[in-house]
Scaffold this motif. Structure first.
Motif, PDB file in Angstrom:
ATOM      1  N   GLY A  95       0.817  -1.198   0.000  1.00  0.00           N
ATOM      2  CA  GLY A  95       0.000   0.000   0.000  1.00  0.00           C
ATOM      3  C   GLY A  95       0.855   1.253   0.000  1.00  0.00           C
ATOM      4  O   GLY A  95       2.085   1.218  -0.012  1.00  0.00           O
ATOM      5  N   LYS A  96       0.182   2.378   0.039  1.00  0.00           N
ATOM      6  CA  LYS A  96       0.891   3.660   0.018  1.00  0.00           C
ATOM      7  C   LYS A  96       1.600   3.880   1.349  1.00  0.00           C
ATOM      8  O   LYS A  96       1.059   3.585   2.410  1.00  0.00           O
ATOM      9  CB  LYS A  96      -0.112   4.790  -0.231  1.00  0.00           C
ATOM     10  CG  LYS A  96       0.524   6.173  -0.361  1.00  0.00           C
ATOM     11  CD  LYS A  96      -0.545   7.246  -0.325  1.00  0.00           C
ATOM     12  CE  LYS A  96      -1.531   7.083  -1.461  1.00  0.00           C
ATOM     13  NZ  LYS A  96      -2.548   8.165  -1.454  1.00  0.00           N
ATOM     14  N   GLU A  97       2.833   4.388   1.271  1.00  0.00           N
ATOM     15  CA  GLU A  97       3.546   4.742   2.501  1.00  0.00           C
ATOM     16  C   GLU A  97       2.837   5.924   3.156  1.00  0.00           C
ATOM     17  O   GLU A  97       2.411   6.855   2.482  1.00  0.00           O
ATOM     18  CB  GLU A  97       4.999   5.096   2.195  1.00  0.00           C
ATOM     19  CG  GLU A  97       5.862   5.206   3.438  1.00  0.00           C
ATOM     20  CD  GLU A  97       7.343   5.211   3.119  1.00  0.00           C
ATOM     21  OE1 GLU A  97       8.135   5.345   4.069  1.00  0.00           O
ATOM     22  OE2 GLU A  97       7.691   5.075   1.933  1.00  0.00           O
ATOM     23  N   ALA A  98       2.696   5.850   4.489  1.00  0.00           N
ATOM     24  CA  ALA A  98       1.887   6.821   5.231  1.00  0.00           C
ATOM     25  C   ALA A  98       0.439   6.751   4.755  1.00  0.00           C
ATOM     26  O   ALA A  98      -0.278   7.762   4.742  1.00  0.00           O
ATOM     27  CB  ALA A  98       2.444   8.238   5.089  1.00  0.00           C
ATOM     28  N   GLY A  99       0.022   5.546   4.381  1.00  0.00           N
ATOM     29  CA  GLY A  99      -1.326   5.357   3.867  1.00  0.00           C
ATOM     30  C   GLY A  99      -2.274   4.788   4.902  1.00  0.00           C
ATOM     31  O   GLY A  99      -2.080   4.962   6.118  1.00  0.00           O
TER      32      GLY A  99
END
Length: 359
Positions: free
Chosen positions: A254-258
């Motif tokens: 998934g997106k980092e800092a997501g």
């Protein structure tokens, strides 16, 4: 008695000629009524002889062709019977049968080619996955054995790396054994009632550190499940394995800092479990293959992230053993959702209490 087609044709021709000759010889000497009757008998006899010629010369050969097709198709159709001879348009039916069989065989050949390609790809992937930790452990151990290492810290560091590589190898072998047993149906699901919401919260605590490293927040939806139970009937340990795989993948890819959300939507008879991330998404050409063993969308990145490449394949078989299916919904640049369903416990039927009328 098995006569040749030429012999049968000659006999029928002689019979027809005999009938016609007899009619030509007898008819002039008969009164009108008897002559008409003789004509009808002659026409009927010729019809039967001509029909028998078709039966013996053409339909018999068609019957032999059907018998040959039956041998080829073996158990696909019931045993051939003589009723095929009396069906209309037997040649057209025979042509359709041949075309249908040819198409079926072509599909079988294409499927065998596909499976052969998958087998070659699987063997190549297994060889690579096994080779990597073996060579790493081998290198570290030979360095320790061959080198004159007086530094205990360095020796301990190399041995620790070798042990880590062997642990990776052991995990890979265990995953291979597990998926093999699941495919053969050896592993039985020990189903019982348990709190699915509590299991998700437990997994969140287990993966909390990994999520914090990528600054990913974990959420259980709806929020009321933070305190309320949600019961399902399933094998708790196996479903735990599935959820760990799905949530761990959502954190890694998934997106980092997501944000990763696990939704538990309760229906009348089932609970729909969905794990959603807001990462890069999966292109459509890969969505049907992500559950294959060792299949990686981005091979280099996946190996850097760890994992054996068997997690989703194992999860698929576990969910199917619970009479459900993992479905993937993904859009590039938006994120990915993996979902499946689990049955709820049956609610006991309410027993109405009937009070006796007062006297």
């Amino acid at each position: 008695m098995n006569l040749s087609s030429r012999t049968i044709a000659l006999l029928i021709a002689l019979l027809v000629a005999g009938v016609l000759s007899t009619f030509a010889w007898v008819a002039p000497t008969l009164p009108m009524r008897q002559a008409v009757l003789a004509t009808g008998i002659t026409v009927a006899a010729c019809f039967l002889l001509v029909y028998l010629s078709f039966e013996a010369l053409i339909f018999r050969e068609i019957n032999n062709i059907y018998a040959g097709l039956e041998n080829i198709k073996r158990k696909e159709f019931r045993k051939l019977s003589n009723k095929f001879l009396f069906r209309p348009e037997p040649l057209k039916r025979m042509r359709d049968e041949i075309l249908e069989m040819a198409e079926r065989k072509e599909r079988e050949i294409d499927e065998l080619k596909r499976l052969q390609a998958l087998r070659r790809e699987f063997l190549a992937d297994v060889s690579h996955e096994l080779k990597t930790p073996i060579f790493a452990a081998q290198g570290f151990l030979h360095t320790v054995l061959d080198g004159d290492m007086d530094d205990d810290f360095l020796r301990q560091k190399f041995l620790t790396k070798a042990a880590t590589s062997l642990d990776t190898l052991d995990t890979l072998v265990q995953d291979l054994v597990t998926i093999s047993q699941l495919e053969k149906g050896v592993v039985r699901m020990r189903k019982h009632s348990f709190d699915l919401a509590a299991l998700v919260r437990e997994i969140f605590e287990q993966l909390e550190l990994k999520a914090a490293q990528r600054q990913v927040s974990l959420e259980l939806f709806p929020p009321s499940l933070a305190t309320e139970p949600l019961l399902v009937i399933a094998d708790r340990n196996r479903i735990r394995q599935v959820l760990v795989n799905l949530i761990d993948n959502a954190i890694k890819y998934g997106k980092e800092a997501g944000h990763v959300t696990v939704s538990l939507v309760e229906g009348s008879k089932v609970v729909r479990v969905a794990v959603r991330d807001d990462g890069a998404g999966i292109p459509k050409q890969h969505q049907n293959r992500i559950f294959e063993r060792f299949y990686r969308i981005d091979k280099s990145r996946s190996r850097d992230s760890g994992g054996s490449g068997l997690g989703l394949a194992i999860s698929k078989h576990i969910v199917e053993a619970h009479k459900s299916v993992i479905r993937v919904r993904s859009e590039v640049g938006v994120g990915t959702t993996l979902e499946f369903k689990l049955p709820k416990p049956r609610q006991p039927k309410a027993v109405a209490e009937v009070s006796a009328p007062e006297a």
